[in-house]
Design a protein around this motif. Sequence first.
Motif, short mmCIF file in Angstrom:
data_model
loop_
_atom_site.label_atom_id
_atom_site.label_comp_id
_atom_site.label_asym_id
_atom_site.label_seq_id
_atom_site.Cartn_x
_atom_site.Cartn_y
_atom_site.Cartn_z
N PRO A 180 0.84 -1.23 -0.22
CA PRO A 180 -0.02 0.10 -0.02
C PRO A 180 1.03 1.32 0.00
O PRO A 180 1.93 1.23 0.57
CB PRO A 180 -0.75 -0.08 1.36
CG PRO A 180 0.06 -0.96 2.19
CD PRO A 180 0.74 -1.82 1.36
N VAL A 181 0.24 2.37 -0.53
CA VAL A 181 1.01 3.73 -0.74
C VAL A 181 0.45 4.36 0.53
O VAL A 181 -0.83 4.75 0.27
CB VAL A 181 0.84 4.46 -2.01
CG1 VAL A 181 1.62 5.77 -1.90
CG2 VAL A 181 1.74 3.55 -3.00
N VAL A 182 0.96 4.69 1.67
CA VAL A 182 0.27 5.39 2.62
C VAL A 182 1.03 6.99 2.97
O VAL A 182 2.18 7.08 2.73
CB VAL A 182 0.58 4.59 4.01
CG1 VAL A 182 -0.21 5.02 5.04
CG2 VAL A 182 0.07 3.08 3.65
N ALA A 213 4.69 -1.03 3.60
CA ALA A 213 4.20 0.13 3.02
C ALA A 213 5.17 0.83 2.28
O ALA A 213 6.46 1.08 2.77
CB ALA A 213 3.37 1.22 3.88
N VAL A 214 4.72 1.81 1.31
CA VAL A 214 5.36 2.62 0.53
C VAL A 214 4.84 4.08 1.25
O VAL A 214 3.81 4.10 1.23
CB VAL A 214 5.40 2.77 -0.99
CG1 VAL A 214 6.06 4.08 -1.31
CG2 VAL A 214 5.89 1.59 -1.76
N CYS A 250 8.68 4.73 8.27
CA CYS A 250 9.62 3.93 7.44
C CYS A 250 8.94 3.04 6.66
O CYS A 250 9.49 2.35 6.02
CB CYS A 250 10.66 3.27 8.33
SG CYS A 250 11.79 4.53 9.08
N GLY A 251 7.61 2.82 6.99
CA GLY A 251 6.82 1.75 6.14
C GLY A 251 6.81 0.34 6.72
O GLY A 251 6.60 -0.59 6.13
N ASN A 252 6.96 0.37 8.13
CA ASN A 252 6.89 -1.07 8.56
C ASN A 252 5.91 -1.17 9.55
O ASN A 252 5.82 -0.20 10.37
CB ASN A 252 8.48 -1.25 9.35
CG ASN A 252 9.55 -1.20 8.54
OD1 ASN A 252 9.49 -1.75 7.36
ND2 ASN A 252 10.67 -0.64 8.75
N ASP A 253 5.32 -2.30 9.85
CA ASP A 253 4.28 -2.75 10.47
C ASP A 253 4.88 -2.62 12.13
O ASP A 253 5.89 -3.33 12.27
CB ASP A 253 3.76 -4.07 10.14
CG ASP A 253 2.66 -4.45 10.91
OD1 ASP A 253 2.32 -3.92 12.08
OD2 ASP A 253 1.78 -5.27 10.40
N CYS A 254 4.31 -1.93 12.72
CA CYS A 254 4.78 -1.76 14.42
C CYS A 254 3.86 -2.68 15.17
O CYS A 254 3.72 -2.47 16.58
CB CYS A 254 4.86 -0.50 14.68
SG CYS A 254 6.12 0.32 13.97
N GLY A 255 2.77 -3.30 14.63
CA GLY A 255 1.88 -4.30 15.74
C GLY A 255 0.56 -3.26 15.46
O GLY A 255 0.43 -2.46 15.10
#
Lengths: 196, 145
Positions: A14-16, A70-71, B90-95
Amino acid sequence: MSTIAAATTFIALPVVTLDGGDDVAEVKDVLYDADGARLLGFTLNKRGWFRGPMKQVLPWSEVAAVGRDAVMVRDTNALTERDDASTEVAEPPTNRNVIGNVVLTDEGVELGTVADLIVELDEVATVVGYQLDTPAAPPGRHHHGVVFIPLPEQISVSGDALVVPKEVEPFIRDDLTGFGGAVESFRSQLKGAPPT
Amino acid sequence: MMSFRQVRGERVVSSDDAQQMGKLAHLVVDPSTRRLSDVAIDGGKRLVPWADVVAFGPDAVMVSSATGVHAPTDDPAKHDLLDRLVLSDCGNDCGAVHDVEFNPETGELLAILTEQGHVEPDRMLAIGDYAVVIATRPDTEVSGQ
């Protein structure tokens, strides 16, 4: 700080927006320049039920960050109309898909076939290596299965085969840990510096 | 200090007429101030402005009157922070958001609790349809891999 990533991991991210937290698009495909050396940006699909291509593109200059999930872009202004994008991004070369191409050394050794492009993400995103599927290992071959090879700064990508200098062999890796270092060392060696 | 999970489901009562207005569905946060802006009732379809909240008691939330109640201007589903995805800049899932601690007197957020640890409220950049976006702490997260 730059990051190393495999280009196919970007597909469908996804682009967020950083200012809104909304998923405004998703990555459809990756755009490269004519030499296959730089990542120019992404083409986009819509999110939600009506997934279909979007007219806008996302130039690399508008990307704030690319992570595992994500981007990130600053806001919806990052999505650029093709008319407003640079020619390279609006009309990218279409015959540069190297996936599936055979990679040979300049001494005629087949290293494998290209499975993915390894990109170094920084202000400019450059293709620094390939992930290869290797042929079944004959005796004496050290690597088999999936390997990562660094690329020289210049590489010829016309045709079905890609030729790399034989000097790449000691820099072939089994994973991406420290791959940035392998790229640097390989390129220094090509330029004549002592190997590190 | 109270938390979002702690107050979810409490009765919301207007003190001027002692009427129960509804049950607390969730708390609405203004991401730019990191403070509560509204108490949502009726599944999120009606919002009680923070200015009308008198007290968060152990058994009920007291509101001065029902006259300030208004409908949300955007999708109420995105207001409820509990269980929302947290995404870093940064585009990372943190929970996911496990709970949110707040000061019941001032409405100020004190901490966002995720599976990966506490997040300081001033790192919150946006609350959107997709995720709660947070700024990375300078010396921690490595971007990308």
